[in-house]
Design an enzyme around this catalytic site. Sequence first.
Site, mmCIF file in Angstrom:
data_model
loop_
_atom_site.group_PDB
_atom_site.id
_atom_site.type_symbol
_atom_site.label_atom_id
_atom_site.label_comp_id
_atom_site.label_asym_id
_atom_site.label_seq_id
_atom_site.Cartn_x
_atom_site.Cartn_y
_atom_site.Cartn_z
ATOM 1 N N HIS A 32 0.859 -1.186 0.000
ATOM 2 C CA HIS A 32 0.000 0.000 0.000
ATOM 3 C C HIS A 32 0.899 1.241 0.000
ATOM 4 O O HIS A 32 1.720 1.421 0.901
ATOM 5 C CB HIS A 32 -0.891 -0.042 1.244
ATOM 6 C CG HIS A 32 -1.914 1.032 1.321
ATOM 7 N ND1 HIS A 32 -3.094 1.007 0.609
ATOM 8 C CD2 HIS A 32 -1.940 2.192 2.021
ATOM 9 C CE1 HIS A 32 -3.806 2.079 0.870
ATOM 10 N NE2 HIS A 32 -3.120 2.829 1.731
ATOM 11 N N ASP A 34 1.086 5.101 0.220
ATOM 12 C CA ASP A 34 0.349 6.279 0.688
ATOM 13 C C ASP A 34 1.028 7.558 0.219
ATOM 14 O O ASP A 34 2.112 7.903 0.694
ATOM 15 C CB ASP A 34 0.314 6.291 2.224
ATOM 16 C CG ASP A 34 -0.750 5.374 2.786
ATOM 17 O OD1 ASP A 34 -1.891 5.401 2.291
ATOM 18 O OD2 ASP A 34 -0.433 4.638 3.743
ATOM 19 N N MET A 36 0.851 11.595 0.037
ATOM 20 C CA MET A 36 0.222 12.747 0.702
ATOM 21 C C MET A 36 0.876 14.034 0.240
ATOM 22 O O MET A 36 2.113 14.104 0.155
ATOM 23 C CB MET A 36 0.410 12.619 2.218
ATOM 24 C CG MET A 36 -0.114 11.327 2.792
ATOM 25 S SD MET A 36 0.206 11.265 4.566
ATOM 26 C CE MET A 36 -0.548 9.690 4.968
ATOM 27 N N HIS A 65 -2.535 4.736 -3.006
ATOM 28 C CA HIS A 65 -3.577 5.523 -2.343
ATOM 29 C C HIS A 65 -3.177 7.000 -2.416
ATOM 30 O O HIS A 65 -2.300 7.439 -1.669
ATOM 31 C CB HIS A 65 -3.702 5.049 -0.879
ATOM 32 C CG HIS A 65 -4.724 5.787 -0.084
ATOM 33 N ND1 HIS A 65 -4.805 5.697 1.291
ATOM 34 C CD2 HIS A 65 -5.731 6.632 -0.450
ATOM 35 C CE1 HIS A 65 -5.797 6.445 1.728
ATOM 36 N NE2 HIS A 65 -6.370 7.024 0.699
ATOM 37 N N MET A 136 -12.015 4.669 4.486
ATOM 38 C CA MET A 136 -11.023 5.112 5.484
ATOM 39 C C MET A 136 -11.586 4.887 6.885
ATOM 40 O O MET A 136 -12.688 5.327 7.206
ATOM 41 C CB MET A 136 -10.712 6.606 5.305
ATOM 42 C CG MET A 136 -9.872 6.943 4.093
ATOM 43 S SD MET A 136 -8.318 6.021 3.967
ATOM 44 C CE MET A 136 -7.490 6.444 5.513
ATOM 45 N N ASP A 174 -8.750 0.979 5.638
ATOM 46 C CA ASP A 174 -7.425 1.566 5.837
ATOM 47 C C ASP A 174 -7.411 2.460 7.075
ATOM 48 O O ASP A 174 -8.084 3.488 7.099
ATOM 49 C CB ASP A 174 -7.076 2.392 4.588
ATOM 50 C CG ASP A 174 -5.689 2.997 4.645
ATOM 51 O OD1 ASP A 174 -4.927 2.676 5.570
ATOM 52 O OD2 ASP A 174 -5.381 3.796 3.735
HETATM 53 C C1 DX5 Z 1 -3.546 7.133 6.561
HETATM 54 C C2 DX5 Z 1 -2.995 6.208 5.500
HETATM 55 C C3 DX5 Z 1 -2.942 4.808 5.985
HETATM 56 C C4 DX5 Z 1 -1.960 4.598 7.088
HETATM 57 C C5 DX5 Z 1 -2.320 3.358 7.829
HETATM 58 O O1 DX5 Z 1 -3.658 8.387 6.058
HETATM 59 O O2 DX5 Z 1 -3.808 6.242 4.354
HETATM 60 O O3 DX5 Z 1 -2.697 3.913 4.912
HETATM 61 O O4 DX5 Z 1 -0.643 4.502 6.627
HETATM 62 O O5 DX5 Z 1 -1.485 3.245 8.932
HETATM 63 P P1 DX5 Z 1 -1.967 2.506 10.258
HETATM 64 O O6 DX5 Z 1 -2.265 1.095 9.866
HETATM 65 O O7 DX5 Z 1 -0.776 2.633 11.158
HETATM 66 O O8 DX5 Z 1 -3.179 3.236 10.777
HETATM 67 ZN ZN ZN Z 2 -3.634 4.534 2.846
#
Ligand code: DX5
Ligand code: ZN
Length: 217
Positions: A32, A34, A36, A65, A136, A174
Site C-alpha cells: 500500500h 500512501d 500525501m 492511495h 477510510m 485503511d
Molecule cells: C492514513 C494512511 C494509511 C496509514 C495506515 O492516512 O492512508 O494507509 O498509513 O497506517 P496505520 O495502519 O498505522 O493506521
Molecule cells: Zn492509505
Amino acid sequence: MGKLSPSILSADFSRLGEQSLLVSEAGADYLHVDVMDGHFVPNISYGAVVMKSLDKLDVAPYDVHLMIENPDDYLGDFVTERTEFITVHQEACTHLDRTIDHIHSYGVGAGVSLNPATPLVTLEHVLNQVDLVLIMSVNPGFGGQSLIPYTLDKVRKLKEIRDAKGYEFQIEIDGGVKPDNVQSVVESGVDIVVAGSGVFGAPDIAERTREMKGMIG
Ligand code: DX5
Ligand code: ZN
C-alpha cells in the site's frame, strides 16, 4: 480469501527496499503506497520516484492511495508494471466519473476512497465502474491512529449494496487495523486490509505479516 496490503508509510525508509521485500516474501498481497501532498491531508509523505525505486525488486503489486488534490495531473506517474490499483479520494475529485475513466486508460484498477465522514451515497452512480472502494477507518494523513468504529458500519452497508446489485468491486479498509481488531474488521466484510504500524511497527515484520495474513484468512 482476504488480502493484506501493508502500508509502507510505516516502514523504516532507510531500509525501504529490504522491508518491502520482507513483507512481500512473507505473503503480503499488495504494497500500500500512501501519497500525501500537504494540501488534501495535513502531511507530506513521498511521491512516485520512491515507489518506482522499488520496481527493480521482486515486491508485491502496488496498491496506490493518492491523498492529493488534482490527482488527474499525476496519475500517469504512478503507473508501472507493478501497479494494480490507483485509488483517488471522492472528496478530491470534482469530475470523479472522468477520473475513473482516466485511471482505466492506463490499464490499472480504479479505486475511490471515502473519508470517515463522507457518506456512501456519494459513490452511488459510480459503483458499477470502480474496481475498489477504500473505506477510510481513520481521518487520513498519518499512520498509527485508532480505528473509528462507525466506519465498520459503512463497510457492512457497502457490502449489502454490492451483493444486492451484483457489483464486483473489492472493499478495502485503511487505518488503525492491528492484530487485536483485525477479526472484527474481517467480519464486517472487507476484502483487502491495509495495515501500516500494525505490520511495520512489529519487532518481527515478516512474522507479523504471516500472523495478520493468517487472521484475514
Ligand atoms: C492514513 C494512511 C494509511 C496509514 C495506515 O492516512 O492512508 O494507509 O498509513 O497506517 P496505520 O495502519 O498505522 O493506521
Ligand atoms: Zn492509505
